[in-house]
Design a protein around this motif. Sequence first.
Motif, PDB file in Angstrom:
ATOM      1  N   PHE A 133      27.101  -9.646   4.216  1.00  0.00           N
ATOM      2  CA  PHE A 133      25.831 -10.007   4.843  1.00  0.00           C
ATOM      3  C   PHE A 133      25.884  -9.854   6.357  1.00  0.00           C
ATOM      4  N   PHE A 134      26.996 -10.244   6.962  1.00  0.00           N
ATOM      5  CA  PHE A 134      27.088 -10.190   8.422  1.00  0.00           C
ATOM      6  C   PHE A 134      27.721  -8.908   8.942  1.00  0.00           C
ATOM      7  N   ALA A 135      28.388  -8.147   8.076  1.00  0.00           N
ATOM      8  CA  ALA A 135      29.068  -6.941   8.553  1.00  0.00           C
ATOM      9  C   ALA A 135      28.080  -5.897   9.060  1.00  0.00           C
ATOM     10  N   GLY A 136      26.937  -5.784   8.421  1.00  0.00           N
ATOM     11  CA  GLY A 136      25.963  -4.795   8.850  1.00  0.00           C
ATOM     12  C   GLY A 136      25.313  -5.122  10.175  1.00  0.00           C
ATOM     13  N   ASN A 137      25.197  -6.414  10.479  1.00  0.00           N
ATOM     14  CA  ASN A 137      24.530  -6.834  11.717  1.00  0.00           C
ATOM     15  C   ASN A 137      25.040  -8.223  12.088  1.00  0.00           C
ATOM     16  N   THR A 138      26.047  -8.270  12.956  1.00  0.00           N
ATOM     17  CA  THR A 138      26.636  -9.558  13.326  1.00  0.00           C
ATOM     18  C   THR A 138      25.677 -10.419  14.145  1.00  0.00           C
ATOM     19  N   LYS A 146      16.488 -15.669   9.820  1.00  0.00           N
ATOM     20  CA  LYS A 146      16.826 -14.415   9.139  1.00  0.00           C
ATOM     21  C   LYS A 146      18.319 -14.276   8.856  1.00  0.00           C
ATOM     22  N   GLY A 147      19.139 -14.982   9.604  1.00  0.00           N
ATOM     23  CA  GLY A 147      20.579 -14.828   9.446  1.00  0.00           C
ATOM     24  C   GLY A 147      21.250 -15.964   8.719  1.00  0.00           C
ATOM     25  N   LEU A 148      21.138 -17.169   9.244  1.00  0.00           N
ATOM     26  CA  LEU A 148      21.887 -18.297   8.702  1.00  0.00           C
ATOM     27  C   LEU A 148      21.253 -18.888   7.443  1.00  0.00           C
ATOM     28  N   PHE A 149      19.936 -18.947   7.401  1.00  0.00           N
ATOM     29  CA  PHE A 149      19.272 -19.615   6.286  1.00  0.00           C
ATOM     30  C   PHE A 149      19.627 -19.009   4.920  1.00  0.00           C
ATOM     31  N   PRO A 150      19.591 -17.673   4.752  1.00  0.00           N
ATOM     32  CA  PRO A 150      19.938 -17.128   3.421  1.00  0.00           C
ATOM     33  C   PRO A 150      21.345 -17.505   2.971  1.00  0.00           C
ATOM     34  N   ALA A 171      33.643 -27.691  -4.036  1.00  0.00           N
ATOM     35  CA  ALA A 171      32.413 -27.567  -3.244  1.00  0.00           C
ATOM     36  C   ALA A 171      32.717 -27.683  -1.755  1.00  0.00           C
ATOM     37  N   ILE A 172      33.574 -28.631  -1.379  1.00  0.00           N
ATOM     38  CA  ILE A 172      33.954 -28.794   0.030  1.00  0.00           C
ATOM     39  C   ILE A 172      34.690 -27.554   0.524  1.00  0.00           C
ATOM     40  N   THR A 173      35.606 -27.041  -0.303  1.00  0.00           N
ATOM     41  CA  THR A 173      36.347 -25.832   0.083  1.00  0.00           C
ATOM     42  C   THR A 173      35.413 -24.658   0.290  1.00  0.00           C
ATOM     43  N   LEU A 174      34.484 -24.466  -0.637  1.00  0.00           N
ATOM     44  CA  LEU A 174      33.526 -23.356  -0.532  1.00  0.00           C
ATOM     45  C   LEU A 174      32.705 -23.464   0.744  1.00  0.00           C
ATOM     46  N   CYS A 175      32.181 -24.660   1.024  1.00  0.00           N
ATOM     47  CA  CYS A 175      31.360 -24.848   2.235  1.00  0.00           C
ATOM     48  C   CYS A 175      32.185 -24.642   3.499  1.00  0.00           C
ATOM     49  N   GLY A 176      33.423 -25.131   3.491  1.00  0.00           N
ATOM     50  CA  GLY A 176      34.285 -24.946   4.655  1.00  0.00           C
ATOM     51  C   GLY A 176      34.558 -23.483   4.928  1.00  0.00           C
ATOM     52  N   ILE A 177      34.823 -22.716   3.874  1.00  0.00           N
ATOM     53  CA  ILE A 177      35.065 -21.276   4.034  1.00  0.00           C
ATOM     54  C   ILE A 177      33.847 -20.594   4.642  1.00  0.00           C
ATOM     55  N   VAL A 178      32.669 -20.873   4.097  1.00  0.00           N
ATOM     56  CA  VAL A 178      31.447 -20.202   4.546  1.00  0.00           C
ATOM     57  C   VAL A 178      31.128 -20.555   6.002  1.00  0.00           C
ATOM     58  N   ILE A 179      31.228 -21.825   6.357  1.00  0.00           N
ATOM     59  CA  ILE A 179      30.870 -22.250   7.720  1.00  0.00           C
ATOM     60  C   ILE A 179      31.788 -21.603   8.747  1.00  0.00           C
ATOM     61  N   VAL A 180      33.090 -21.599   8.480  1.00  0.00           N
ATOM     62  CA  VAL A 180      34.010 -21.003   9.457  1.00  0.00           C
ATOM     63  C   VAL A 180      33.853 -19.486   9.490  1.00  0.00           C
ATOM     64  N   MET A 181      33.574 -18.856   8.349  1.00  0.00           N
ATOM     65  CA  MET A 181      33.321 -17.415   8.355  1.00  0.00           C
ATOM     66  C   MET A 181      32.098 -17.081   9.206  1.00  0.00           C
ATOM     67  N   MET A 182      31.050 -17.914   9.126  1.00  0.00           N
ATOM     68  CA  MET A 182      29.868 -17.690   9.962  1.00  0.00           C
ATOM     69  C   MET A 182      30.200 -17.891  11.433  1.00  0.00           C
ATOM     70  N   LEU A 183      31.105 -18.820  11.728  1.00  0.00           N
ATOM     71  CA  LEU A 183      31.552 -19.015  13.106  1.00  0.00           C
ATOM     72  C   LEU A 183      32.287 -17.773  13.602  1.00  0.00           C
ATOM     73  N   VAL A 184      33.138 -17.206  12.758  1.00  0.00           N
ATOM     74  CA  VAL A 184      33.836 -15.970  13.106  1.00  0.00           C
ATOM     75  C   VAL A 184      32.850 -14.833  13.333  1.00  0.00           C
ATOM     76  N   ALA A 185      31.772 -14.819  12.546  1.00  0.00           N
ATOM     77  CA  ALA A 185      30.758 -13.764  12.679  1.00  0.00           C
ATOM     78  C   ALA A 185      29.935 -13.911  13.951  1.00  0.00           C
ATOM     79  N   GLY A 186      29.984 -15.084  14.589  1.00  0.00           N
ATOM     80  CA  GLY A 186      29.261 -15.254  15.844  1.00  0.00           C
ATOM     81  C   GLY A 186      28.296 -16.420  15.879  1.00  0.00           C
ATOM     82  N   MET A 187      28.305 -17.273  14.860  1.00  0.00           N
ATOM     83  CA  MET A 187      27.399 -18.414  14.843  1.00  0.00           C
ATOM     84  C   MET A 187      27.716 -19.371  15.991  1.00  0.00           C
TER      85      MET A 187
END
Length: 404
Positions: A133-138, A146-150, A171-187
């Motif tokens: 999702f973020f690789a095409g447009n960081t 348009k970015g974070l909500f989906p 569930a906690i592990t999944l959310c933790g992975i996603v949040i930090v990945m979004m931070l890496v993407a530029g959130m």
Amino acid sequence: MGNILEQLKEADFAMLTITLMLTFYGLVMVFSASYYFSISENGNPLYYLIRDGIWVALGIIAMCLGILIDYRKYNNRIFIPGLLALCLILLILVLTPVGSEANDSTRWIRLGAITIMPGEIAKMGMIFFVAWFFAGNTRRARMPVKGLFPVVFVMCLFALLIIRQPNLSTAITLCGIVIVMMLVAGMRWLYVAILCGLGVFGVLGLILSSGGYWLERFATFTHPFDYEATSGYQIVQGLQALGSGGLFGVGLGKSVTKSLYLPYPHNDFILAIIGEETGYLGILFLLVLYCVFIWRGIRIALNCQDEFGLLLASGTVLMVAIQVILNLAVVSSSMPATGVNLPFVSYGGNALIIFMFMSGVVLNISRHIPKEKSVIPKKREEKHESNNDRWRYGRTHIPGDSHS
């Protein structure tokens, strides 16, 4: 065969070695921890060793596939949505009569002798989805609507379905992975703080509103010895195992706690048996292996040439790191007890295959990182190439240049 071996040699050797070391270390410890439990449950002390050995063999095959398949082939509009849809279907099916119940939880779908754990597959699916999702447009990582909500919507949907099993740790592990990945993407950090705050309030609300199950676990965590005969039994046994191991341990295979005192010692609380048999030095050695794995994964991510590979490697490292931290916290009674396995070590085929496959994907990413070459310039003037040369060659090697 020769071509396959050459491709395997191109992967990051240190990470490959650490992955195999952790896997075979886990095989030995599963056999040791499950010995008496296997005799009690199945009359065969080798029962879990054989089954875990089969999972290890399948995991190695999965890792080899991850190494050999170009990771960039996953970055398309067919594979990622298809994987996400599969994860959603499995998470819904596990809550229907198709789901298999064990220990007051419905986390598995049984297909004959094989069980599928949708929660583990969902973690892998979210890593691929966020990376795609973020690789095409960081810049999407800085766009709330348009970015974070989906991504947050899919994350919350998966997390709620997993909590229904109930399986709060996944569930906690999944959310933790996603949040930090979004931070890496530029959130932005502000959005990280908001999401983490909402997550904390959500977990507290779940504990308070549940009234029984989660509230009891929270109370047990704060005063485990007050609930030694009931809900705190497993925690107390784990702490006693860690304490009796001391610095050097009682010796491999000589644990007393695994002798039907600690329930399912080869699963989530295998670290307690490791601590009892190998001591704190044994746990320290294991943590060093994990740290090297995480370091090599971070190094691969930072040197990757594209955003998709960067986020894939980051998500895999996060999945391992978060689960190691949670498992260590649970076994040491630093957080409420919840079912989270120790990566590569705890018994469990679904988790092991997914961990090894994702490690293979990261190793495949390492194969596509340009290797530095040492070239001695023939002439002194070759060290002073012009700016036009640098622009023309780009990132390719120039004699005398320190980068490749």
